[in-house]
Write an enzyme that holds these catalytic residues in place. Structure first.
Site, short mmCIF file in Angstrom:
data_model
loop_
_atom_site.label_atom_id
_atom_site.label_comp_id
_atom_site.label_asym_id
_atom_site.label_seq_id
_atom_site.Cartn_x
_atom_site.Cartn_y
_atom_site.Cartn_z
N CYS A 1 7.01 -21.87 68.43
CA CYS A 1 6.46 -23.19 68.61
C CYS A 1 7.02 -23.97 67.41
CB CYS A 1 5.19 -23.31 68.64
SG CYS A 1 4.21 -22.13 67.64
N GLU B 1 -1.90 -27.04 71.68
CA GLU B 1 -0.64 -27.21 70.81
C GLU B 1 0.25 -27.11 71.90
OE1 GLU B 1 2.14 -24.03 69.06
OE2 GLU B 1 0.07 -23.58 68.33
#
Length: 523
Positions: free
Chosen positions: A301, A264
């Protein structure tokens, strides 16, 4: 539970032989004791070899045994007590309430995977009965999923508990029956050691092989790259920068046996302000946006780094309200000096663009992040790729579009994203329907009338998306579907009952969901 600065390999604390470093308190701007030492190649090899040796025993454990192991990890984390929260506060600068919530999320995540294991459908058992009368005859075919093998996990900087030592990557790998060799993040090594010792204690209490878990310490890319390159490692879980993730992907692809990397990495999480929503509650949306953007100093994020609206008085009012709200938010310590420096560089890069107008930008302080808000037009955004990059922190770019068609044109030019948010009313349904096909191709999670910060740990959650949001957009790192990253199918053809895994035997002795001759059930 004392912090010694040692790695944990084979259930034993060992001191690395390499360069030492200390954790850093971003609030007090001072180093923390003790010193931590980098592991060497021999110690990386030892951890990986022990993981490989433990794999067959660990994956042969029953669903109940692995479920109990995950629950025991959670119990041992809670048993650390307040020492864990105090150390995490010192190493991250995050407030107590945030970290106590993150600890709860970590433990609940382990429990959720335990429940999934007991339910049993994760193994995706499929049975096709033999058809001897058919020409040609069909054999007896039975399929189940098994673990890939030892997994290398990299702890994240921005979640010292929930995406770290016992976070989602580790929990899902354990659930799949995969040993974990974990690279601790240098931003919170003491927190990592405390949690790692809790995992080691759970391994001992559940009488599992010591190689089921190892903690590696140290700074520098050579440790992570050496770990990914080791032939015993069969998959990688990573949360971090785009540069770090792609570097590991290159190492994994260059191996004699390439392996999957689930990284990620980068996302700006566009928010779409549709006309009906702006007319009905534009000021309320602006206030909520400012809160979402500055939560945790923007170090999520899923931070809303891009906002698209229709040019006009209502979008102008939104910008004015959001800028005023952000100006009331003081600069706050960021997780590490490196993250703060990168954030300030990104803010300065945006501010220097001729096509960008600065709406809110407080003076930046060393090690701290102050909110920043910028504005541009869709035409400029489409023409200037430099505006598309992630600025990790409390900064966002507003993009004024002529209409919904131009919103979609901007969407088509975006890279892969973790999330997209639609602020809409009933009158916006047709506009949202026009955007949906593009969003479905570009993002992993589409939400309405909320903000993307905050990721529920559940069965239906997707925390992933097309590159560069993640290395593999077919996967998620949050929720029970995350186990799929560390599994592969095996088919058994005409094997005697005595040789079949219990999950595949006649009579369904485990009482789990199975698809038999195309029909899902427990028969």
């Amino acid at each position: 539970m004392s912090i010694t600065g040692e790695a944990l390999i084979g259930g034993v604390a060992v001191r690395g032989t390499g360069k030492h470093f200390k954790a850093f308190d971003p609030s007090k701007r001072e180093e923390l004791e003790p010193a931590f030492y980098a592991v060497d190649e021999a110690q990386i090899d030892q951890a990986c070899q022990l993981a490989a040796a433990a794999f067959d025993t660990f994956r042969a454990t029953s669903n109940e045994e692995r479920a109990r192991f995950l629950e025991t990890v959670g119990e041992q984390i809670m048993a650390i007590g307040d020492e864990l929260i105090v150390r995490a506060m010192a190493e991250s600068g995050l407030p107590r309430v945030r970290l106590e919530g993150e600890r709860g999320r970590t433990v609940n995540q382990l429990r959720l995977f335990a429940e999934m294991l007991r339910e049993g459908s994760w193994a995706d058992v499929r049975i096709d009965s033999p058809l001897p009368e058919r020409t040609p005859p069909r054999p007896d075919l039975r399929l189940r999923m098994i673990g890939l093998g030892p997994v290398a996990v990299f702890a994240a900087s921005n979640f010292p508990l929930a995406f770290s030592v016992a976070g989602g990557d580790t929990a899902s790998a354990f659930a799949a029956g995969c040993p974990v060799v974990l690279k601790a993040h240098s931003a919170h090594p003491g927190t990592s050691e405390l949690v790692a010792r809790a995992v080691i204690k759970a391994v001992e209490l559940c009488k599992l092989p010591a190689g089921v878990f190892a903690l590696l310490t140290g700074t520098g890319r050579h440790i992570g790259q050496g770990l990914v390159a080791h032939p015993a490692i069969q998959a990688v879980g990573f949360t971090g920068s785009r540069g770090g993730g792609t570097a590991l992907m290159a190492v994994a692809a260059a191996r004699p046996q390439p392996i999957p990397v689930y990284a990620e990495m980068s996302s700006i999480n566009p928010v779409f302000l549709l006309p009906g929503a702006m007319a009905a509650r534009g000021e309320q949306i602006a206030q909520g946006f400012a809160q979402s953007l500055t939560m945790g100093v923007g170090q999520f994020c899923t931070n809303p780094g891009l906002v698209l609206g229709i040019a006009g008085p209502e979008f102008d009012a939104f910008a004015k309200t959001a800028a005023a709200a952000l100006q009331n938010v003081p600069a706050a310590p960021m997780l590490t000096p490196g993250i703060a420096g990168s954030y300030q560089d990104g803010v300065q890069t945006l501010a220097a663009q001729d096509c960008v107008k600065t709406l809110a930008l407080a003076e930046q302080e060393e090690g701290r992040g102050a909110p920043a808000l910028f504005a541009t037009t869709a035409e400029s955004f489409l023409a200037e790729h430099a505006l598309h990059g992630e600025v990790f922190g409390p900064a966002s770019l507003l993009v004024a579009c002529k209409d919904v068609a131009e919103m979609r044109a901007v969407t088509e030019r975006l890279e892969g994203q973790l999330t997209a948010t639609l602020q809409l009313e009933d009158s916006d349904i047709d506009a949202a329907r026009e955007l949906l096909p593009s969003l479905e191709r570009k993002v992993g999670r589409i939400l309405a009338n909320g903000f993307p910060t905050g990721v529920e740990v559940s069965t239906a959650m997707v925390h992933g998306g097309p590159f560069p949001a993640t290395a593999d957009g077919r996967s998620t790192s949050v929720g029970t579907a995350a186990i799929g990253r560390f599994l592969r199918p095996v088919c058994y053809q005409n094997l005697p009952q005595a040789l079949l895994p219990e999950a595949l035997r006649d009579g369904n002795p485990q009482g789990i969901w199975r698809r038999t001759d195309g029909v899902l059930g427990k028969a």
